[in-house]
Design a protein around this motif. Structure first.
Motif, PDB file in Angstrom:
ATOM      1  N   GLN A 157      59.061  54.632  53.764  1.00 29.18           N
ATOM      2  CA  GLN A 157      59.844  53.846  54.614  1.00 29.18           C
ATOM      3  C   GLN A 157      61.195  54.279  54.589  1.00 29.18           C
ATOM      4  O   GLN A 157      61.992  54.258  55.693  1.00 29.18           O
ATOM      5  CB  GLN A 157      59.810  52.331  54.029  1.00 29.18           C
ATOM      6  N   GLY A 158      61.514  55.053  53.445  1.00 21.50           N
ATOM      7  CA  GLY A 158      62.781  55.669  53.724  1.00 21.50           C
ATOM      8  C   GLY A 158      64.082  54.804  53.714  1.00 21.50           C
ATOM      9  O   GLY A 158      63.730  53.601  54.086  1.00 21.50           O
ATOM     10  N   PRO A 159      65.221  55.132  53.331  1.00 23.08           N
ATOM     11  CA  PRO A 159      66.464  54.360  53.590  1.00 23.08           C
ATOM     12  C   PRO A 159      66.780  53.950  54.950  1.00 23.08           C
ATOM     13  O   PRO A 159      66.691  54.502  56.146  1.00 23.08           O
ATOM     14  CB  PRO A 159      67.611  55.202  52.894  1.00 23.08           C
TER      15      PRO A 159
ATOM     16  N   LEU B 102      55.265  52.679  45.206  1.00 26.81           N
ATOM     17  CA  LEU B 102      56.413  53.876  44.999  1.00 26.81           C
ATOM     18  C   LEU B 102      56.203  54.772  46.317  1.00 26.81           C
ATOM     19  O   LEU B 102      57.171  55.083  46.869  1.00 26.81           O
ATOM     20  CB  LEU B 102      56.286  54.832  43.845  1.00 26.81           C
ATOM     21  N   TYR B 103      54.917  54.958  46.671  1.00 25.48           N
ATOM     22  CA  TYR B 103      54.523  55.714  47.961  1.00 25.48           C
ATOM     23  C   TYR B 103      55.235  55.066  49.073  1.00 25.48           C
ATOM     24  O   TYR B 103      55.752  55.383  49.902  1.00 25.48           O
ATOM     25  CB  TYR B 103      53.266  56.150  48.063  1.00 25.48           C
ATOM     26  N   LEU B 104      54.614  53.862  49.252  1.00 23.56           N
ATOM     27  CA  LEU B 104      55.107  52.889  50.444  1.00 23.56           C
ATOM     28  C   LEU B 104      56.532  52.774  50.470  1.00 23.56           C
ATOM     29  O   LEU B 104      57.411  52.821  51.484  1.00 23.56           O
ATOM     30  CB  LEU B 104      54.450  51.382  50.266  1.00 23.56           C
TER      31      LEU B 104
ATOM     32  N   GLY C  27      57.237  44.550  53.047  1.00 24.07           N
ATOM     33  CA  GLY C  27      56.418  43.463  52.553  1.00 24.07           C
ATOM     34  C   GLY C  27      55.110  44.337  51.854  1.00 24.07           C
ATOM     35  O   GLY C  27      54.687  43.724  50.943  1.00 24.07           O
ATOM     36  N   ALA C  28      54.838  45.575  52.549  1.00 21.73           N
ATOM     37  CA  ALA C  28      53.575  46.107  51.934  1.00 21.73           C
ATOM     38  C   ALA C  28      53.690  46.478  50.423  1.00 21.73           C
ATOM     39  O   ALA C  28      53.087  46.229  49.378  1.00 21.73           O
ATOM     40  CB  ALA C  28      53.165  47.166  52.758  1.00 21.73           C
ATOM     41  N   ALA C  29      54.756  47.271  50.047  1.00 26.70           N
ATOM     42  CA  ALA C  29      55.281  47.728  48.660  1.00 26.70           C
ATOM     43  C   ALA C  29      55.585  46.390  47.797  1.00 26.70           C
ATOM     44  O   ALA C  29      55.149  46.363  46.617  1.00 26.70           O
ATOM     45  CB  ALA C  29      56.441  48.600  48.751  1.00 26.70           C
ATOM     46  N   ARG C  30      56.081  45.392  48.325  1.00 28.98           N
ATOM     47  CA  ARG C  30      56.416  44.304  47.494  1.00 28.98           C
ATOM     48  C   ARG C  30      55.216  43.787  47.138  1.00 28.98           C
ATOM     49  O   ARG C  30      55.207  43.260  45.784  1.00 28.98           O
ATOM     50  CB  ARG C  30      57.390  43.206  48.284  1.00 28.98           C
TER      51      ARG C  30
ATOM     52  N   ALA D 207      44.177  48.725  28.416  1.00 27.68           N
ATOM     53  CA  ALA D 207      44.020  49.881  29.151  1.00 27.68           C
ATOM     54  C   ALA D 207      43.777  50.034  30.369  1.00 27.68           C
ATOM     55  O   ALA D 207      44.322  50.604  31.091  1.00 27.68           O
ATOM     56  CB  ALA D 207      43.126  51.038  28.210  1.00 27.68           C
ATOM     57  N   VAL D 208      42.631  49.268  30.789  1.00 30.74           N
ATOM     58  CA  VAL D 208      42.364  49.141  32.181  1.00 30.74           C
ATOM     59  C   VAL D 208      43.390  48.481  32.965  1.00 30.74           C
ATOM     60  O   VAL D 208      43.702  48.740  34.094  1.00 30.74           O
ATOM     61  CB  VAL D 208      41.000  48.170  32.150  1.00 30.74           C
ATOM     62  N   LEU D 209      44.049  47.197  32.345  1.00 23.93           N
ATOM     63  CA  LEU D 209      44.922  46.559  32.857  1.00 23.93           C
ATOM     64  C   LEU D 209      46.074  47.280  33.222  1.00 23.93           C
ATOM     65  O   LEU D 209      46.771  47.629  34.557  1.00 23.93           O
ATOM     66  CB  LEU D 209      45.461  45.190  32.134  1.00 23.93           C
ATOM     67  N   HIS D 210      46.612  48.182  32.185  1.00 24.55           N
ATOM     68  CA  HIS D 210      47.921  49.095  32.442  1.00 24.55           C
ATOM     69  C   HIS D 210      47.477  50.123  33.315  1.00 24.55           C
ATOM     70  O   HIS D 210      48.485  50.569  34.211  1.00 24.55           O
ATOM     71  CB  HIS D 210      48.347  49.786  31.116  1.00 24.55           C
ATOM     72  N   THR D 211      46.177  50.645  33.401  1.00 28.65           N
ATOM     73  CA  THR D 211      45.967  51.584  34.329  1.00 28.65           C
ATOM     74  C   THR D 211      45.741  51.125  35.813  1.00 28.65           C
ATOM     75  O   THR D 211      46.473  51.846  36.735  1.00 28.65           O
ATOM     76  CB  THR D 211      44.484  52.368  34.034  1.00 28.65           C
ATOM     77  N   ALA D 212      45.510  49.872  36.109  1.00 28.25           N
ATOM     78  CA  ALA D 212      45.481  49.370  37.305  1.00 28.25           C
ATOM     79  C   ALA D 212      46.868  49.089  37.920  1.00 28.25           C
ATOM     80  O   ALA D 212      47.251  49.302  38.651  1.00 28.25           O
ATOM     81  CB  ALA D 212      44.736  48.079  37.184  1.00 28.25           C
ATOM     82  N   ALA D 213      47.682  48.557  36.711  1.00 29.86           N
ATOM     83  CA  ALA D 213      49.208  48.248  37.242  1.00 29.86           C
ATOM     84  C   ALA D 213      49.725  49.848  37.507  1.00 29.86           C
ATOM     85  O   ALA D 213      50.658  49.621  38.416  1.00 29.86           O
ATOM     86  CB  ALA D 213      49.690  47.725  35.952  1.00 29.86           C
ATOM     87  N   PHE D 214      49.513  50.728  36.701  1.00 26.92           N
ATOM     88  CA  PHE D 214      50.230  52.030  37.259  1.00 26.92           C
ATOM     89  C   PHE D 214      49.714  52.551  38.611  1.00 26.92           C
ATOM     90  O   PHE D 214      50.575  53.143  39.472  1.00 26.92           O
ATOM     91  CB  PHE D 214      49.563  53.033  36.210  1.00 26.92           C
ATOM     92  N   GLY D 215      48.390  52.226  38.913  1.00 23.42           N
ATOM     93  CA  GLY D 215      47.885  52.632  40.154  1.00 23.42           C
ATOM     94  C   GLY D 215      48.709  51.833  41.402  1.00 23.42           C
ATOM     95  O   GLY D 215      49.024  52.333  42.099  1.00 23.42           O
ATOM     96  N   CYS D 216      48.956  50.364  40.944  1.00 23.51           N
ATOM     97  CA  CYS D 216      49.603  49.690  42.031  1.00 23.51           C
ATOM     98  C   CYS D 216      50.781  50.184  42.270  1.00 23.51           C
ATOM     99  O   CYS D 216      51.595  50.133  43.189  1.00 23.51           O
ATOM    100  CB  CYS D 216      49.529  48.265  41.521  1.00 23.51           C
ATOM    101  N   LEU D 217      51.687  50.409  41.253  1.00 23.32           N
ATOM    102  CA  LEU D 217      52.766  50.947  41.241  1.00 23.32           C
ATOM    103  C   LEU D 217      53.185  52.351  41.793  1.00 23.32           C
ATOM    104  O   LEU D 217      53.935  52.582  42.623  1.00 23.32           O
ATOM    105  CB  LEU D 217      53.579  51.054  39.815  1.00 23.32           C
TER     106      LEU D 217
END
Length: 170
Positions: free
Chosen positions: A164-166, A158-160, A82-85, A144-154
């Motif tokens: 969690q691992g497979p 990706l970290y989350l 759920g967290a990553a989603r 630019a700000v929106l894409h940067t924020a989206a990049f941060g979210c992604l």
């Protein structure tokens, strides 16, 4: 299924980062540099940029995140929990808004500027630039700000997802 989700998430993160970088570079380098030019040079350079940017090197990272983010967000059994989603969905919303800004604000301004004749009256070039420059720069900064924020979210998603691992299914 996790491999598909991971690939979609990695590809959309990279593509979103490329778009954030492109629009940020225009905000902090290209447009301030062009601001120092005369009206004819400004219009001519922006016409050239707007004509050549529509190519595969631009279109792939610009368009690809949309379906990939949808895929990553709804992938059943993707293993990202759920967290990553929620971070993926947030990135998708930000990307869609940025995409909308491009389509409803920057592209119409580009199209209007493209119709301006360089051989025309200097007053017409000045008026065309005045109708374009500040508005385009403002909306470019927004995307630019929106894409940067989206990049941060992604990046966080990706970290989350990786944390969690497979097979952990948290």
């Amino acid at each position: 299924m996790r491999t598909v989700t991971t690939a979609a998430l990695v590809a959309s993160t990279v593509a979103t980062g490329l778009m954030a970088g492109l629009f940020a570079a225009f905000a902090y380098a290209v447009m301030p540099g062009l601001a120092r030019s005369d009206d004819q040079v400004f219009v001519q350079v922006m016409q050239h940029i707007n004509r050549v940017i529509i190519n595969g090197w631009f279109l792939v990272p610009f368009l690809l995140p949309l379906p990939l983010l949808v895929l990553a967000a709804v992938q059943p059994g993707g293993g990202h929990g759920g967290a990553a989603r929620w971070w993926i969905v947030a990135a998708l919303v930000l990307y869609v808004v940025a995409f909308g800004v491009t389509g409803t604000q920057n592209v119409p301004l580009n199209e209007a500027l493209d119709k301006v004749s360089l051989a025309g009256d200097p007053a017409r070039l000045k008026a065309a630039r005045a109708a374009f420059e500040n508005t385009w720069v403002t909306w470019n900064t927004v995307r630019a700000v929106l894409h940067t924020a989206a990049f941060g979210c992604l990046s966080w998603a990706l970290y989350l997802h990786g944390a969690q691992g497979p097979g952990t299914g948290r």
